[in-house]
Design a protein around this motif. Structure first.
Motif, PDB file in Angstrom:
ATOM      1  N   ILE A   8       0.850  -1.187   0.000  1.00  0.00           N
ATOM      2  CA  ILE A   8       0.000   0.000   0.000  1.00  0.00           C
ATOM      3  C   ILE A   8       0.889   1.242   0.000  1.00  0.00           C
ATOM      4  CG2 ILE A   8      -1.726   1.330   1.282  1.00  0.00           C
ATOM      5  CD1 ILE A   8      -2.641  -1.319   2.549  1.00  0.00           C
ATOM      6  N   THR A   9       0.601   2.166  -0.908  1.00  0.00           N
ATOM      7  CA  THR A   9       1.291   3.459  -0.927  1.00  0.00           C
ATOM      8  C   THR A   9       0.375   4.496  -0.313  1.00  0.00           C
ATOM      9  OG1 THR A   9       2.633   2.931  -2.865  1.00  0.00           O
ATOM     10  CG2 THR A   9       2.285   5.264  -2.396  1.00  0.00           C
ATOM     11  N   LEU A  10       0.905   5.234   0.661  1.00  0.00           N
ATOM     12  CA  LEU A  10       0.155   6.317   1.288  1.00  0.00           C
ATOM     13  C   LEU A  10       0.233   7.569   0.427  1.00  0.00           C
ATOM     14  CD1 LEU A  10       1.322   5.992   5.018  1.00  0.00           C
ATOM     15  CD2 LEU A  10      -0.674   4.954   3.921  1.00  0.00           C
ATOM     16  N   CYS A  11      -0.892   8.249   0.277  1.00  0.00           N
ATOM     17  CA  CYS A  11      -0.962   9.499  -0.474  1.00  0.00           C
ATOM     18  C   CYS A  11      -1.720  10.517   0.377  1.00  0.00           C
ATOM     19  CB  CYS A  11      -1.706   9.298  -1.788  1.00  0.00           C
ATOM     20  SG  CYS A  11      -0.940   8.123  -2.926  1.00  0.00           S
ATOM     21  N   GLY A  12      -1.383  11.778   0.196  1.00  0.00           N
ATOM     22  CA  GLY A  12      -2.093  12.831   0.914  1.00  0.00           C
ATOM     23  C   GLY A  12      -1.195  14.016   1.153  1.00  0.00           C
ATOM     24  N   SER A  13      -1.762  15.059   1.711  1.00  0.00           N
ATOM     25  CA  SER A  13      -0.992  16.262   2.014  1.00  0.00           C
ATOM     26  C   SER A  13       0.002  15.979   3.124  1.00  0.00           C
ATOM     27  CB  SER A  13      -1.925  17.394   2.451  1.00  0.00           C
ATOM     28  OG  SER A  13      -1.156  18.498   2.885  1.00  0.00           O
ATOM     29  N   THR A  14       1.230  16.463   2.920  1.00  0.00           N
ATOM     30  CA  THR A  14       2.268  16.254   3.927  1.00  0.00           C
ATOM     31  C   THR A  14       2.055  17.115   5.163  1.00  0.00           C
ATOM     32  OG1 THR A  14       3.733  17.825   2.807  1.00  0.00           O
ATOM     33  CG2 THR A  14       3.977  15.475   2.257  1.00  0.00           C
ATOM     34  N   ALA A  68       2.763  -0.494  -5.865  1.00  0.00           N
ATOM     35  CA  ALA A  68       1.746  -0.874  -4.884  1.00  0.00           C
ATOM     36  C   ALA A  68       0.583  -1.630  -5.502  1.00  0.00           C
ATOM     37  CB  ALA A  68       1.220   0.386  -4.190  1.00  0.00           C
ATOM     38  N   ASP A  69      -0.130  -2.348  -4.635  1.00  0.00           N
ATOM     39  CA  ASP A  69      -1.385  -2.983  -5.017  1.00  0.00           C
ATOM     40  C   ASP A  69      -2.541  -1.999  -4.901  1.00  0.00           C
ATOM     41  OD1 ASP A  69      -0.333  -5.699  -5.364  1.00  0.00           O
ATOM     42  OD2 ASP A  69       0.004  -5.613  -3.201  1.00  0.00           O
ATOM     43  N   GLU A  70      -2.390  -1.033  -3.998  1.00  0.00           N
ATOM     44  CA  GLU A  70      -3.438  -0.044  -3.771  1.00  0.00           C
ATOM     45  C   GLU A  70      -2.828   1.201  -3.142  1.00  0.00           C
ATOM     46  OE1 GLU A  70      -5.816  -0.608   0.213  1.00  0.00           O
ATOM     47  OE2 GLU A  70      -5.535  -2.593  -0.669  1.00  0.00           O
ATOM     48  N   ILE A  71      -3.636   2.274  -3.101  1.00  0.00           N
ATOM     49  CA  ILE A  71      -3.204   3.461  -2.367  1.00  0.00           C
ATOM     50  C   ILE A  71      -4.188   3.707  -1.225  1.00  0.00           C
ATOM     51  CG2 ILE A  71      -2.073   4.472  -4.374  1.00  0.00           C
ATOM     52  CD1 ILE A  71      -4.369   6.589  -4.426  1.00  0.00           C
ATOM     53  N   PHE A  72      -3.663   4.345  -0.199  1.00  0.00           N
ATOM     54  CA  PHE A  72      -4.478   4.744   0.955  1.00  0.00           C
ATOM     55  C   PHE A  72      -4.309   6.247   1.091  1.00  0.00           C
ATOM     56  CE2 PHE A  72      -5.404   5.522   5.406  1.00  0.00           C
ATOM     57  CZ  PHE A  72      -6.530   4.731   5.623  1.00  0.00           C
ATOM     58  N   VAL A  73      -5.420   6.970   0.924  1.00  0.00           N
ATOM     59  CA  VAL A  73      -5.382   8.426   0.894  1.00  0.00           C
ATOM     60  C   VAL A  73      -5.650   8.994   2.288  1.00  0.00           C
ATOM     61  CG1 VAL A  73      -6.382  10.504  -0.136  1.00  0.00           C
ATOM     62  CG2 VAL A  73      -6.194   8.399  -1.496  1.00  0.00           C
ATOM     63  N   THR A  84      -2.348  15.274  -4.587  1.00  0.00           N
ATOM     64  CA  THR A  84      -3.033  14.042  -4.194  1.00  0.00           C
ATOM     65  C   THR A  84      -4.105  13.674  -5.207  1.00  0.00           C
ATOM     66  OG1 THR A  84      -2.596  14.553  -1.872  1.00  0.00           O
ATOM     67  CG2 THR A  84      -4.267  12.882  -2.319  1.00  0.00           C
ATOM     68  N   LYS A  85      -4.840  14.662  -5.723  1.00  0.00           N
ATOM     69  CA  LYS A  85      -5.836  14.392  -6.761  1.00  0.00           C
ATOM     70  C   LYS A  85      -5.167  13.737  -7.968  1.00  0.00           C
ATOM     71  CE  LYS A  85      -9.136  18.000  -5.669  1.00  0.00           C
ATOM     72  NZ  LYS A  85      -9.660  19.320  -6.026  1.00  0.00           N
ATOM     73  N   SER A  86      -4.012  14.243  -8.346  1.00  0.00           N
ATOM     74  CA  SER A  86      -3.261  13.680  -9.463  1.00  0.00           C
ATOM     75  C   SER A  86      -2.855  12.235  -9.178  1.00  0.00           C
ATOM     76  CB  SER A  86      -2.030  14.547  -9.739  1.00  0.00           C
ATOM     77  OG  SER A  86      -1.191  13.944 -10.684  1.00  0.00           O
ATOM     78  N   GLU A  87      -2.440  11.964  -7.958  1.00  0.00           N
ATOM     79  CA  GLU A  87      -2.038  10.604  -7.575  1.00  0.00           C
ATOM     80  C   GLU A  87      -3.235   9.652  -7.592  1.00  0.00           C
ATOM     81  OE1 GLU A  87       1.564  12.314  -4.787  1.00  0.00           O
ATOM     82  OE2 GLU A  87      -0.214  11.486  -3.812  1.00  0.00           O
ATOM     83  N   ILE A  88      -4.382  10.124  -7.130  1.00  0.00           N
ATOM     84  CA  ILE A  88      -5.600   9.298  -7.145  1.00  0.00           C
ATOM     85  C   ILE A  88      -5.977   8.970  -8.587  1.00  0.00           C
ATOM     86  CG2 ILE A  88      -8.082   9.277  -6.647  1.00  0.00           C
ATOM     87  CD1 ILE A  88      -7.379  11.067  -4.162  1.00  0.00           C
ATOM     88  N   GLU A  89      -5.964   9.978  -9.450  1.00  0.00           N
ATOM     89  CA  GLU A  89      -6.287   9.758 -10.863  1.00  0.00           C
ATOM     90  C   GLU A  89      -5.311   8.766 -11.494  1.00  0.00           C
ATOM     91  OE1 GLU A  89      -6.254  13.672 -12.560  1.00  0.00           O
ATOM     92  OE2 GLU A  89      -8.074  14.274 -11.476  1.00  0.00           O
ATOM     93  N   TYR A  90      -4.029   8.914 -11.171  1.00  0.00           N
ATOM     94  CA  TYR A  90      -3.012   8.011 -11.705  1.00  0.00           C
ATOM     95  C   TYR A  90      -3.268   6.583 -11.214  1.00  0.00           C
ATOM     96  CZ  TYR A  90       1.486   5.992 -12.902  1.00  0.00           C
ATOM     97  OH  TYR A  90       2.468   5.189 -13.430  1.00  0.00           O
ATOM     98  N   ALA A  91      -3.540   6.435  -9.919  1.00  0.00           N
ATOM     99  CA  ALA A  91      -3.788   5.105  -9.357  1.00  0.00           C
ATOM    100  C   ALA A  91      -4.989   4.449 -10.026  1.00  0.00           C
ATOM    101  CB  ALA A  91      -4.004   5.208  -7.843  1.00  0.00           C
ATOM    102  N   LYS A  92      -6.054   5.198 -10.193  1.00  0.00           N
ATOM    103  CA  LYS A  92      -7.253   4.642 -10.839  1.00  0.00           C
ATOM    104  C   LYS A  92      -6.958   4.261 -12.295  1.00  0.00           C
ATOM    105  CE  LYS A  92     -10.751   6.903  -7.994  1.00  0.00           C
ATOM    106  NZ  LYS A  92     -11.839   7.924  -7.951  1.00  0.00           N
ATOM    107  N   ALA A  93      -6.225   5.113 -12.997  1.00  0.00           N
ATOM    108  CA  ALA A  93      -5.908   4.851 -14.407  1.00  0.00           C
ATOM    109  C   ALA A  93      -5.040   3.613 -14.575  1.00  0.00           C
ATOM    110  CB  ALA A  93      -5.216   6.069 -15.024  1.00  0.00           C
ATOM    111  N   THR A  94      -4.268   3.280 -13.530  1.00  0.00           N
ATOM    112  CA  THR A  94      -3.402   2.106 -13.605  1.00  0.00           C
ATOM    113  C   THR A  94      -4.005   0.890 -12.897  1.00  0.00           C
ATOM    114  OG1 THR A  94      -2.110   2.891 -11.694  1.00  0.00           O
ATOM    115  CG2 THR A  94      -1.294   3.469 -13.901  1.00  0.00           C
ATOM    116  N   GLY A  95      -5.296   0.987 -12.555  1.00  0.00           N
ATOM    117  CA  GLY A  95      -6.011  -0.158 -12.003  1.00  0.00           C
ATOM    118  C   GLY A  95      -5.779  -0.433 -10.536  1.00  0.00           C
TER     119      GLY A  95
END
Length: 104
Positions: A8-14, A68-73, A84-95
């Motif tokens: 799991i890759t963590l994403c979000g504001s630092t 990662a298998d998934e991201i956790f926002v 973070t929005k960009s990372e979410i879009e990227y994660a979704k686009a890559t399944g």
């Protein structure tokens, strides 16, 4: 013992450093391999905002999503910034599966 542990890759504001640390600990104890940010720019790591470091870190984080298998926002109080929005879009686009700290 050799196990198959989800990654799991963590994403979000630092700015949410404490929440990143708490999520990393909880997800690790649940049996996941957790990939996090390397620097907390909005929590005092000023190196992020020099030269092309921010651009490099944003690109590097997408490579972490690739691993990662998934991201956790980490979306404390519903906040999701542009990176973070960009990372979410990227994660979704890559399944990749996308989960959130707080319900959307």
């Amino acid at each position: 013992m050799v196990g198959k542990y989800p990654v799991i890759t963590l994403c979000g504001s630092t700015r949410f450093k404490d929440e990143f640390i708490t999520a990393q600990k909880r997800l690790t104890l649940e049996g996941n391999i957790v990939i996090s940010v390397g620097l907390f720019g909005h929590s005092g790591d000023d190196e992020v905002f020099t030269d092309n470091v921010k651009q490099m870190l944003d690109d590097m984080h997408k490579r972490k999503i690739d691993m990662a298998d998934e991201i956790f926002v980490i979306n404390k109080n519903g906040y999701i910034g542009s990176s973070t929005k960009s990372e979410i879009e990227y994660a979704k686009a890559t399944g990749k599966k996308v989960r959130y700290l707080e319900n959307q």
